[in-house]
Scaffold this active site. Structure first.
Site, PDB file in Angstrom:
ATOM      1  N   HIS A 163       0.696  -1.198   0.029  1.00 55.38           N
ATOM      2  CA  HIS A 163       0.057  -0.050   0.034  1.00 55.38           C
ATOM      3  C   HIS A 163       0.963   1.370  -0.127  1.00 55.38           C
ATOM      4  CE1 HIS A 163      -3.582  -2.228   0.291  1.00 55.38           C
ATOM      5  NE2 HIS A 163      -3.435  -2.749   1.498  1.00 55.38           N
ATOM      6  N   ASP A 199      -2.788 -10.119  -2.452  1.00 58.24           N
ATOM      7  CA  ASP A 199      -3.460  -9.789  -1.218  1.00 58.24           C
ATOM      8  C   ASP A 199      -4.938  -9.761  -1.360  1.00 58.24           C
ATOM      9  OD1 ASP A 199      -2.271  -8.562   1.660  1.00 58.24           O
ATOM     10  OD2 ASP A 199      -3.972  -7.733   1.010  1.00 58.24           O
ATOM     11  N   HIS A 201      -6.326  -7.228  -0.290  1.00 57.57           N
ATOM     12  CA  HIS A 201      -6.773  -5.736  -0.613  1.00 57.57           C
ATOM     13  C   HIS A 201      -5.603  -5.394  -1.814  1.00 57.57           C
ATOM     14  CE1 HIS A 201      -7.560  -6.552   3.579  1.00 57.57           C
ATOM     15  NE2 HIS A 201      -8.626  -5.834   3.506  1.00 57.57           N
ATOM     16  N   ASP A 288      -4.277 -12.902   3.456  1.00 56.10           N
ATOM     17  CA  ASP A 288      -5.934 -12.573   4.055  1.00 56.10           C
ATOM     18  C   ASP A 288      -7.025 -12.933   2.997  1.00 56.10           C
ATOM     19  OD1 ASP A 288      -5.000 -10.660   1.972  1.00 56.10           O
ATOM     20  OD2 ASP A 288      -5.153  -8.845   3.272  1.00 56.10           O
TER      21      ASP A 288
END
Length: 347
Positions: A163, A199, A201, A288
């Site tokens: 991120h 991931d 996200h 995740d």
């Protein structure tokens, strides 16, 4: 497979993050990595080493110098404001959004903290810089081994990285380990590098770093940004820009997606990477996607990760793996080791 483990990650332990209007204990915590480390050792999946030393030059190939300077000194500046801050984490409370200037560096620490961040869920602590920098050294060490002939190397580290952008942190990330690895592979002689982000996200930072470049292909399988963090990037119509048009592939999937549909997206991403003719692959390994992850929404199961590892090995590319998210701590070590074992057995 060799693993580079960042012991300095233990120095970064946020107390609280802002989540849905509340200050809650951080989901991103030290035992995430420790449980993976214990499982790798228990299965004897390869040597585990400390990262090699590097200066900051490879970091500056990805991140701006003023951002790196801020991260390096931020904790000392936070303490200088008030010695009592030693018992608190630094969290931003305002940001320069559309129409505000970002070219002028404020003297006020709180203003600079907001300038270089994009959420209130990423606490900056006494050990954040050391941990993030140690993580980047793990990624660079993995690159060095792969360039020397290893088929694969794993950077087991936290905080995660995908991120983090050129000049901002957020989503628990400070330095973008996957982007640093991809750039180091390019600088080490790989003409074309692909980054595959799995991931839950979207890797907004990695996408933004390479969005206009034709030499690094970015593919991401993630929760639909219409409902899932980080919200503002990750849509399917983001295909790159300028010279990088066509070198960005987003495959957003709805909450509740299980392995059969997820695997179809993986096949599509790998087909695109093969079409790009990449010389090396960087895997942003977020775990995740697991069905019991507390802040995510896919439905992958333990044994699915064996199959993912086997599929990645079948691509035949040298691979650098950087550890990203995954917050179901009790299962995290098992799931991560399953993927790496699946890769090793197939390779």
């Amino acid at each position: 497979m060799i693993t580079f483990y960042n012991a300095s990650h233990l120095r970064h332990q946020g107390r609280l993050e802002m989540f849905r209007g509340e200050l809650l204990p951080c989901f991103e915590r030290a035992d995430r990595v420790e449980t993976v480390l214990a499982e790798l050792r228990a299965r004897r999946l390869g040597p585990i080493e400390a990262p090699e030393p590097f200066d900051d030059a490879p970091l500056a190939r990805v991140h701006t110098q003023r951002y790196l300077d801020f991260l390096r000194t931020a904790w000392q500046e936070w303490i200088a404001l008030d010695p009592a801050n030693a018992g608190k984490d630094a969290l931003p409370s305002f940001w320069p959004i559309r129409g505000f200037r970002s070219d002028r560096l404020p003297d006020n620490f709180a203003a600079r903290l907001g300038l270089f961040s994009f959420d209130a869920g990423t606490p900056l602590t006494a050990g954040s810089w050391a941990a993030a920098r140690g993580g980047a050294c793990c990624a660079l060490s993995a690159v060095r081994r792969v360039l020397a002939g290893e088929r694969a190397a794993f950077a087991l580290t936290r905080p995660p990285g995908h991120h983090a952008g050129v000049d901002f942190f957020g989503g628990y990330c400070f330095l973008n380990n996957a982007a640093i690895a991809a750039q180091a592979l390019r600088d080490g002689g790989a003409a074309r590098v692909a980054v595959l982000d799995i991931d839950y996200h979207h890797g907004n930072g990695t996408q933004a770093i390479f969005y206009e470049r034709p030499d690094v292909f970015f593919a991401s399988i993630h929760g639909d940004p219409r409902t899932e963090y980080p919200f503002y990037l990750g849509h399917a119509d983001e295909r790159g820009a300028g010279a990088g048009l066509g070198c960005n592939l987003n495959l957003p999937l709805p909450r509740g997606t299980a392995y059969p549909e997820w695997q179809q997206a993986l096949a599509q991403a790998l087909q695109a990477i093969n079409g790009f003719c990449a010389d090396a692959l960087v895997l942003s390994l977020g775990m995740d996607t697991f069905e019991h992850d507390p802040i995510s929404g896919f439905r992958l199961k333990r044994d699915d990760y064996y199959r993912i590892g086997e599929t990645l090995a079948a691509q035949g590319l040298p691979i650098v793996i950087t550890f990203e998210g995954g917050y179901a701590v009790d299962e995290l070590g098992i799931n991560t080791a399953n993927l790496l074992q699946g890769f090793e057995q197939a390779a």
